[in-house]
Design a protein around this motif. Structure first.
Motif, PDB file in Angstrom:
ATOM      1  N   LEU A 149      31.628  13.126  13.970  1.00 24.10           N
ATOM      2  CA  LEU A 149      33.030  13.326  13.584  1.00 24.10           C
ATOM      3  C   LEU A 149      33.144  13.872  12.170  1.00 24.10           C
ATOM      4  O   LEU A 149      33.966  14.741  11.889  1.00 24.10           O
ATOM      5  CB  LEU A 149      33.788  11.997  13.677  1.00 24.10           C
ATOM      6  N   VAL A 150      32.319  13.338  11.279  1.00 23.93           N
ATOM      7  CA  VAL A 150      32.339  13.810   9.891  1.00 23.93           C
ATOM      8  C   VAL A 150      32.026  15.304   9.834  1.00 23.93           C
ATOM      9  O   VAL A 150      32.688  16.074   9.119  1.00 23.93           O
ATOM     10  CB  VAL A 150      31.335  13.012   9.037  1.00 23.93           C
ATOM     11  N   ILE A 151      31.032  15.742  10.602  1.00 21.98           N
ATOM     12  CA  ILE A 151      30.643  17.147  10.617  1.00 21.98           C
ATOM     13  C   ILE A 151      31.766  18.011  11.189  1.00 21.98           C
ATOM     14  O   ILE A 151      32.117  19.059  10.633  1.00 21.98           O
ATOM     15  CB  ILE A 151      29.344  17.322  11.425  1.00 21.98           C
ATOM     16  N   LEU A 152      32.359  17.567  12.290  1.00 20.71           N
ATOM     17  CA  LEU A 152      33.422  18.340  12.929  1.00 20.71           C
ATOM     18  C   LEU A 152      34.664  18.453  12.048  1.00 20.71           C
ATOM     19  O   LEU A 152      35.359  19.477  12.068  1.00 20.71           O
ATOM     20  CB  LEU A 152      33.797  17.696  14.267  1.00 20.71           C
ATOM     21  N   PHE A 153      34.945  17.400  11.301  1.00 21.53           N
ATOM     22  CA  PHE A 153      36.185  17.367  10.519  1.00 21.53           C
ATOM     23  C   PHE A 153      35.967  17.677   9.041  1.00 21.53           C
ATOM     24  O   PHE A 153      36.905  17.568   8.252  1.00 21.53           O
ATOM     25  CB  PHE A 153      36.855  15.997  10.668  1.00 21.53           C
ATOM     26  N   TRP A 154      34.761  18.079   8.654  1.00 23.03           N
ATOM     27  CA  TRP A 154      34.500  18.335   7.236  1.00 23.03           C
ATOM     28  C   TRP A 154      35.359  19.487   6.713  1.00 23.03           C
ATOM     29  O   TRP A 154      35.978  19.389   5.652  1.00 23.03           O
ATOM     30  CB  TRP A 154      33.018  18.641   7.033  1.00 23.03           C
ATOM     31  N   HIS A 155      35.408  20.586   7.449  1.00 27.65           N
ATOM     32  CA  HIS A 155      36.180  21.755   7.025  1.00 27.65           C
ATOM     33  C   HIS A 155      37.446  21.981   7.843  1.00 27.65           C
ATOM     34  O   HIS A 155      38.293  22.780   7.443  1.00 27.65           O
ATOM     35  CB  HIS A 155      35.326  23.027   7.134  1.00 27.65           C
TER      36      HIS A 155
END
Length: 262
Positions: A149-155
């Motif tokens: 989730l962190v990777i998907l929502f980072w940008h």
């Protein structure tokens, strides 16, 4: 979408830029971060829907902190209204941000439920062992499961807000950018980890010398919160340097007042 591939050393630069920008407007950026934290605490007190509403607003809050950084980096004083930038850029982008929030909420709930299924509730383990650490196995598994989730929502919040990218597409672009700039992201994470460890060691040691464990804890809490506020300031630069504007994407601007007509 034009992805910008940066060298690994850029991760260190992002940390430095975040610190430098934070020190330009320390009171404003700290105040905005604590306003966000206070909002989360208030929402969490609402029965039944509190945790869901808090999760729904994570992408919008992340965008608000990034917009505040953009203001400070441009030499402007970030006002409190910058925290709701996601809802001041027109209905279409506000709806897209809420869609992101819904996706994040569902993903977070699934990760938490899966952690409970894999490890079980922590209550029995804690009761059996009074010396159990504060961070139990369930929390660690949940943290690992939240990593995608962190990777998907980072940008993605910034892509939706500043560039009008559709929510699902923004998640894809965010993941691609993180993986293509993996070296820089790892350097960024390692540098911040080093900063937290060093600062925590110094301040906890000073607290112990001044009055023992109680003083060390009282010193560490505000110190860690300030470091997290400084970390949130650096998020904007990871986005700014990962994407090059082209004919379809305009240069990111802080808190646009209204969405332009097509």
């Amino acid at each position: 979408m034009k992805l910008n591939i940066v060298p690994a050393r850029t991760g260190f630069v992002w940390v430095k830029l975040g610190m430098r920008t934070f020190l330009k407007q320390p009171l404003a950026l700290t105040g905005l971060f604590f306003m966000y934290m206070a909002g989360v605490l208030v929402l969490s007190q609402l029965p039944f829907v509190g945790s869901v509403l808090g999760a729904m607003l994570v992408p919008a809050a992340t965008l608000g902190l990034m917009a505040a950084t953009a203001e400070a980096a441009s030499g402007r004083f970030p006002m409190p209204s910058v925290l709701i930038s996601a809802f001041r850029a027109g209905r279409q982008r506000a709806r897209a941000m809420l869609v992101l929030g819904a996706i994040y909420t569902v993903g977070s709930m699934l990760a938490t439920l899966l952690a409970s299924a894999l490890v079980g509730e922590p209550g029995a383990a804690v009761a059996a062992d009074s010396q159990s650490p504060p961070l139990d196995a369930r929390s660690l598994v949940a943290l690992v499961l939240h990593t995608p989730l962190v990777i998907l929502f980072w940008h993605s919040p910034a892509l939706v807000h500043w560039h009008g990218i559709a929510p699902v597409k923004s998640l894809f672009f965010s993941a691609v950018a993180c993986f293509r700039n993996l070296g820089a992201m790892l350097m960024y994470a390692v540098t911040w980890l080093g900063v937290f460890v060093v600062v925590a060691f110094v301040f906890s040691s000073v607290g112990m010398m001044l009055g023992g464990v109680a003083v060390a804890r009282s010193v560490m809490l505000p110190t860690v919160l300030l470091l997290v506020a400084m970390f949130s300031t650096s998020l904007y630069f990871t986005f700014r340097d990962s994407f090059d504007p082209d004919d379809e994407l305009a240069e990111p601007q802080p808190a646009p007042p209204e969405e332009s007509a097509p």
